[in-house]
Design a protein around this motif. Structure first.
Motif, PDB file in Angstrom:
ATOM      1  N   MET A   7     -21.128  -0.395  15.305  1.00 54.09           N
ATOM      2  CA  MET A   7     -21.894  -1.151  16.290  1.00 54.09           C
ATOM      3  C   MET A   7     -21.728  -0.496  17.654  1.00 54.09           C
ATOM      4  O   MET A   7     -20.623  -0.445  18.201  1.00 54.09           O
ATOM      5  CB  MET A   7     -21.405  -2.594  16.336  1.00 54.09           C
ATOM      6  CG  MET A   7     -22.028  -3.442  17.431  1.00 54.09           C
ATOM      7  SD  MET A   7     -23.787  -3.769  17.190  1.00 54.09           S
ATOM      8  CE  MET A   7     -23.715  -4.877  15.772  1.00 54.09           C
ATOM      9  N   CYS A   8     -22.818  -0.009  18.234  1.00 54.76           N
ATOM     10  CA  CYS A   8     -22.773   0.727  19.491  1.00 54.76           C
ATOM     11  C   CYS A   8     -23.523  -0.048  20.581  1.00 54.76           C
ATOM     12  O   CYS A   8     -24.707  -0.363  20.412  1.00 54.76           O
ATOM     13  CB  CYS A   8     -23.432   2.097  19.329  1.00 54.76           C
ATOM     14  SG  CYS A   8     -22.738   3.123  18.017  1.00 54.76           S
ATOM     15  N   HIS A   9     -22.838  -0.335  21.669  1.00 47.49           N
ATOM     16  CA  HIS A   9     -23.505  -0.950  22.818  1.00 47.49           C
ATOM     17  C   HIS A   9     -22.639  -0.780  24.055  1.00 47.49           C
ATOM     18  O   HIS A   9     -21.440  -0.485  23.967  1.00 47.49           O
ATOM     19  CB  HIS A   9     -23.801  -2.427  22.566  1.00 47.49           C
ATOM     20  CG  HIS A   9     -22.585  -3.284  22.389  1.00 47.49           C
ATOM     21  ND1 HIS A   9     -21.893  -3.837  23.454  1.00 47.49           N
ATOM     22  CD2 HIS A   9     -21.921  -3.688  21.280  1.00 47.49           C
ATOM     23  CE1 HIS A   9     -20.868  -4.545  23.009  1.00 47.49           C
ATOM     24  NE2 HIS A   9     -20.853  -4.453  21.680  1.00 47.49           N
TER      25      HIS A   9
ATOM     26  N   GLY B  90     -31.353  -6.068   4.480  1.00 43.63           N
ATOM     27  CA  GLY B  90     -32.360  -5.629   5.431  1.00 43.63           C
ATOM     28  C   GLY B  90     -32.138  -6.165   6.827  1.00 43.63           C
ATOM     29  O   GLY B  90     -31.008  -6.321   7.296  1.00 43.63           O
ATOM     30  N   VAL B  91     -33.240  -6.490   7.492  1.00 43.69           N
ATOM     31  CA  VAL B  91     -33.187  -6.857   8.909  1.00 43.69           C
ATOM     32  C   VAL B  91     -32.418  -8.151   9.154  1.00 43.69           C
ATOM     33  O   VAL B  91     -31.841  -8.343  10.232  1.00 43.69           O
ATOM     34  CB  VAL B  91     -34.614  -6.946   9.492  1.00 43.69           C
ATOM     35  CG1 VAL B  91     -35.379  -8.124   8.897  1.00 43.69           C
ATOM     36  CG2 VAL B  91     -34.575  -7.027  11.015  1.00 43.69           C
ATOM     37  N   ILE B  92     -32.356  -9.033   8.162  1.00 42.34           N
ATOM     38  CA  ILE B  92     -31.584 -10.273   8.327  1.00 42.34           C
ATOM     39  C   ILE B  92     -30.125  -9.945   8.614  1.00 42.34           C
ATOM     40  O   ILE B  92     -29.483 -10.542   9.486  1.00 42.34           O
ATOM     41  CB  ILE B  92     -31.713 -11.154   7.063  1.00 42.34           C
ATOM     42  CG1 ILE B  92     -33.156 -11.624   6.897  1.00 42.34           C
ATOM     43  CG2 ILE B  92     -30.760 -12.339   7.137  1.00 42.34           C
ATOM     44  CD1 ILE B  92     -33.411 -12.347   5.590  1.00 42.34           C
ATOM     45  N   TRP B  93     -29.595  -8.980   7.882  1.00 39.99           N
ATOM     46  CA  TRP B  93     -28.216  -8.545   8.103  1.00 39.99           C
ATOM     47  C   TRP B  93     -28.049  -7.948   9.492  1.00 39.99           C
ATOM     48  O   TRP B  93     -27.080  -8.227  10.194  1.00 39.99           O
ATOM     49  CB  TRP B  93     -27.841  -7.515   7.040  1.00 39.99           C
ATOM     50  CG  TRP B  93     -26.491  -6.901   7.214  1.00 39.99           C
ATOM     51  CD1 TRP B  93     -25.307  -7.336   6.711  1.00 39.99           C
ATOM     52  CD2 TRP B  93     -26.174  -5.702   7.950  1.00 39.99           C
ATOM     53  NE1 TRP B  93     -24.277  -6.499   7.088  1.00 39.99           N
ATOM     54  CE2 TRP B  93     -24.785  -5.495   7.841  1.00 39.99           C
ATOM     55  CE3 TRP B  93     -26.939  -4.791   8.678  1.00 39.99           C
ATOM     56  CZ2 TRP B  93     -24.145  -4.415   8.448  1.00 39.99           C
ATOM     57  CZ3 TRP B  93     -26.306  -3.718   9.278  1.00 39.99           C
ATOM     58  CH2 TRP B  93     -24.928  -3.538   9.163  1.00 39.99           C
TER      59      TRP B  93
ATOM     60  N   GLU C  70     -17.332  -4.171   6.946  1.00 40.37           N
ATOM     61  CA  GLU C  70     -18.567  -3.412   6.806  1.00 40.37           C
ATOM     62  C   GLU C  70     -19.071  -2.864   8.130  1.00 40.37           C
ATOM     63  O   GLU C  70     -19.843  -1.893   8.147  1.00 40.37           O
ATOM     64  CB  GLU C  70     -19.651  -4.268   6.150  1.00 40.37           C
ATOM     65  CG  GLU C  70     -20.046  -5.513   6.917  1.00 40.37           C
ATOM     66  CD  GLU C  70     -21.080  -6.341   6.160  1.00 40.37           C
ATOM     67  OE1 GLU C  70     -21.390  -5.997   5.008  1.00 40.37           O
ATOM     68  OE2 GLU C  70     -21.563  -7.329   6.725  1.00 40.37           O
ATOM     69  N   THR C  71     -18.637  -3.457   9.250  1.00 39.46           N
ATOM     70  CA  THR C  71     -19.073  -3.002  10.569  1.00 39.46           C
ATOM     71  C   THR C  71     -17.891  -2.983  11.521  1.00 39.46           C
ATOM     72  O   THR C  71     -17.091  -3.925  11.543  1.00 39.46           O
ATOM     73  CB  THR C  71     -20.160  -3.943  11.146  1.00 39.46           C
ATOM     74  OG1 THR C  71     -21.251  -4.027  10.228  1.00 39.46           O
ATOM     75  CG2 THR C  71     -20.676  -3.424  12.479  1.00 39.46           C
ATOM     76  N   SER C  72     -17.773  -1.905  12.307  1.00 41.96           N
ATOM     77  CA  SER C  72     -16.743  -1.840  13.337  1.00 41.96           C
ATOM     78  C   SER C  72     -17.404  -1.617  14.690  1.00 41.96           C
ATOM     79  O   SER C  72     -18.483  -1.018  14.785  1.00 41.96           O
ATOM     80  CB  SER C  72     -15.736  -0.728  13.047  1.00 41.96           C
ATOM     81  OG  SER C  72     -16.384   0.520  12.952  1.00 41.96           O
TER      82      SER C  72
ATOM     83  N   LYS D   9     -23.342 -11.437  15.994  1.00 45.85           N
ATOM     84  CA  LYS D   9     -21.879 -11.496  15.919  1.00 45.85           C
ATOM     85  C   LYS D   9     -21.226 -10.658  17.008  1.00 45.85           C
ATOM     86  O   LYS D   9     -20.136 -10.988  17.495  1.00 45.85           O
ATOM     87  CB  LYS D   9     -21.404 -11.005  14.546  1.00 45.85           C
ATOM     88  CG  LYS D   9     -21.612 -11.996  13.408  1.00 45.85           C
ATOM     89  CD  LYS D   9     -21.067 -11.421  12.113  1.00 45.85           C
ATOM     90  CE  LYS D   9     -21.201 -12.411  10.968  1.00 45.85           C
ATOM     91  NZ  LYS D   9     -20.683 -11.853   9.684  1.00 45.85           N
ATOM     92  N   ALA D  10     -21.885  -9.577  17.396  1.00 45.36           N
ATOM     93  CA  ALA D  10     -21.349  -8.710  18.443  1.00 45.36           C
ATOM     94  C   ALA D  10     -21.522  -9.299  19.836  1.00 45.36           C
ATOM     95  O   ALA D  10     -20.988  -8.765  20.811  1.00 45.36           O
ATOM     96  CB  ALA D  10     -22.015  -7.341  18.383  1.00 45.36           C
ATOM     97  N   GLY D  11     -22.288 -10.398  19.933  1.00 42.78           N
ATOM     98  CA  GLY D  11     -22.455 -11.075  21.212  1.00 42.78           C
ATOM     99  C   GLY D  11     -23.816 -10.909  21.855  1.00 42.78           C
ATOM    100  O   GLY D  11     -23.993 -11.307  23.019  1.00 42.78           O
ATOM    101  N   LEU D  12     -24.787 -10.353  21.141  1.00 43.50           N
ATOM    102  CA  LEU D  12     -26.122 -10.184  21.689  1.00 43.50           C
ATOM    103  C   LEU D  12     -26.886 -11.499  21.516  1.00 43.50           C
ATOM    104  O   LEU D  12     -27.448 -11.769  20.452  1.00 43.50           O
ATOM    105  CB  LEU D  12     -26.844  -9.033  20.986  1.00 43.50           C
ATOM    106  CG  LEU D  12     -28.253  -8.696  21.467  1.00 43.50           C
ATOM    107  CD1 LEU D  12     -28.306  -8.494  22.975  1.00 43.50           C
ATOM    108  CD2 LEU D  12     -28.789  -7.470  20.736  1.00 43.50           C
ATOM    109  N   ASN D  13     -26.911 -12.288  22.564  1.00 37.90           N
ATOM    110  CA  ASN D  13     -27.456 -13.641  22.466  1.00 37.90           C
ATOM    111  C   ASN D  13     -28.825 -13.809  23.106  1.00 37.90           C
ATOM    112  O   ASN D  13     -29.457 -14.848  22.935  1.00 37.90           O
ATOM    113  CB  ASN D  13     -26.475 -14.639  23.102  1.00 37.90           C
ATOM    114  CG  ASN D  13     -25.155 -14.703  22.352  1.00 37.90           C
ATOM    115  OD1 ASN D  13     -25.143 -14.714  21.122  1.00 37.90           O
ATOM    116  ND2 ASN D  13     -24.044 -14.710  23.075  1.00 37.90           N
ATOM    117  N   ARG D  14     -29.285 -12.783  23.853  1.00 39.74           N
ATOM    118  CA  ARG D  14     -30.617 -12.923  24.451  1.00 39.74           C
ATOM    119  C   ARG D  14     -31.669 -12.397  23.472  1.00 39.74           C
ATOM    120  O   ARG D  14     -31.336 -11.744  22.473  1.00 39.74           O
ATOM    121  CB  ARG D  14     -30.675 -12.163  25.768  1.00 39.74           C
ATOM    122  CG  ARG D  14     -30.532 -10.647  25.692  1.00 39.74           C
ATOM    123  CD  ARG D  14     -30.580 -10.092  27.107  1.00 39.74           C
ATOM    124  NE  ARG D  14     -30.686  -8.655  27.184  1.00 39.74           N
ATOM    125  CZ  ARG D  14     -29.652  -7.850  27.332  1.00 39.74           C
ATOM    126  NH1 ARG D  14     -28.413  -8.355  27.391  1.00 39.74           N
ATOM    127  NH2 ARG D  14     -29.831  -6.544  27.429  1.00 39.74           N
TER     128      ARG D  14
END
Length: 257
Positions: free
Chosen positions: A132-134, A68-71, A247-249, A78-83
């Motif tokens: 992962m889209c950003h 769920g949301v924990i993942w 599992e994520t790219s 992990k993608a760098g979203l630190n704020r």
């Protein structure tokens, strides 16, 4: 503040590109919810049987055994979203216990701004892969922004695991609009999801089932119906290859269009 899920009684369109054309538009029901809340109308539940329901185990990581949301939070970090950010899940609910989602979306927001999306894709062979889209620096994503990722997982047995996905997202307070284009030379598929956001009610759930009986079971039935139509038109079948190990790219490029 406790907030009930939104009900997106919208529609999806698919248009196949290439030598064999095929296009369709179907009504579809999605819910947009805060995955850390359990509030909702009487005919909707979290993690227990109901007419409409959303289960944590169906999302976030291993298919059928998700966290769920924990993942999702872990993937964004992990993608760098630190704020600081909030997370919502956009997905088709189970209907009387049956669940199948071609794609769900984890939405990361900074206030009202959409700053990242995990497109959690599932195929009919039991596989799952997430994209992962950003934008650079996790800038706010607008409808004019196109985020591109390399296609890694087999989805349609009538398309190769080659080419790229081009994602466009619009998440407003009153509507959702998502466009995913698979491009592989002159081949590919353009898929959209659009609909108005309205608070979910038991009445809206009953109205959805009156218009679109059986929910997710209807979805999988329509997938097989469209596959049969493509086969009859002469489309070549591709066997399911080994799914990607990760599992994520991450997205490979972003651009304004």
């Amino acid at each position: 503040m406790t907030r009930w899920p939104d009900h997106i009684a919208g529609y999806t369109t698919h248009a196949r590109r290439g030598e064999i054309s095929n296009a369709f538009r179907y009504g579809v029901d999605f819910v947009l919810l805060d995955p850390e809340q359990n509030a909702g109308p009487a005919l909707f539940s979290r993690n227990r049987f109901n007419l409409f329901a959303v289960y944590d185990r169906h999302h976030g990581g291993e298919r059928g055994n998700g966290a769920g949301v924990i993942w999702a939070i872990e993937q964004f970090r992990k993608a760098g979203l630190n704020r600081p950010f909030s997370v919502h899940l956009l997905t088709q609910p189970t209907c009387l216990g049956y669940q199948f989602n071609p794609v769900s979306f984890w939405l990361a927001q900074d206030g009202d701004a959409l700053i990242a999306v995990i497109a959690e894709t599932n195929n009919t062979f039991g596989d799952r892969h997430s994209y992962m889209c950003h934008l650079p620096g996790f800038a706010a994503i607008s409808a004019a922004d196109t985020i591109t990722a390399v296609k890694l997982m087999h989805v349609s047995p009538f398309q190769d695991v080659e080419g790229t996905y081009r994602f466009n997202f619009l998440v407003d307070s009153d509507r959702i609009s998502i466009r995913i284009a698979h491009e592989n030379g002159d081949q590919g598929v353009i898929a959209t999801l659009m609909g108005a956001r309205k608070p979910m009610t038991s009445t809206s759930i009953l109205a959805a089932l009156a218009r679109r009986p059986f929910g997710a079971l209807r979805t999988i039935s329509l997938i097989y119906w469209q596959a049969l139509k493509l086969k009859l038109k002469g489309a070549s079948y591709r066997p399911n290859p080994t799914p990607p190990e990760q599992e994520t790219s991450a997205c490979s490029m972003s651009a304004n269009v």
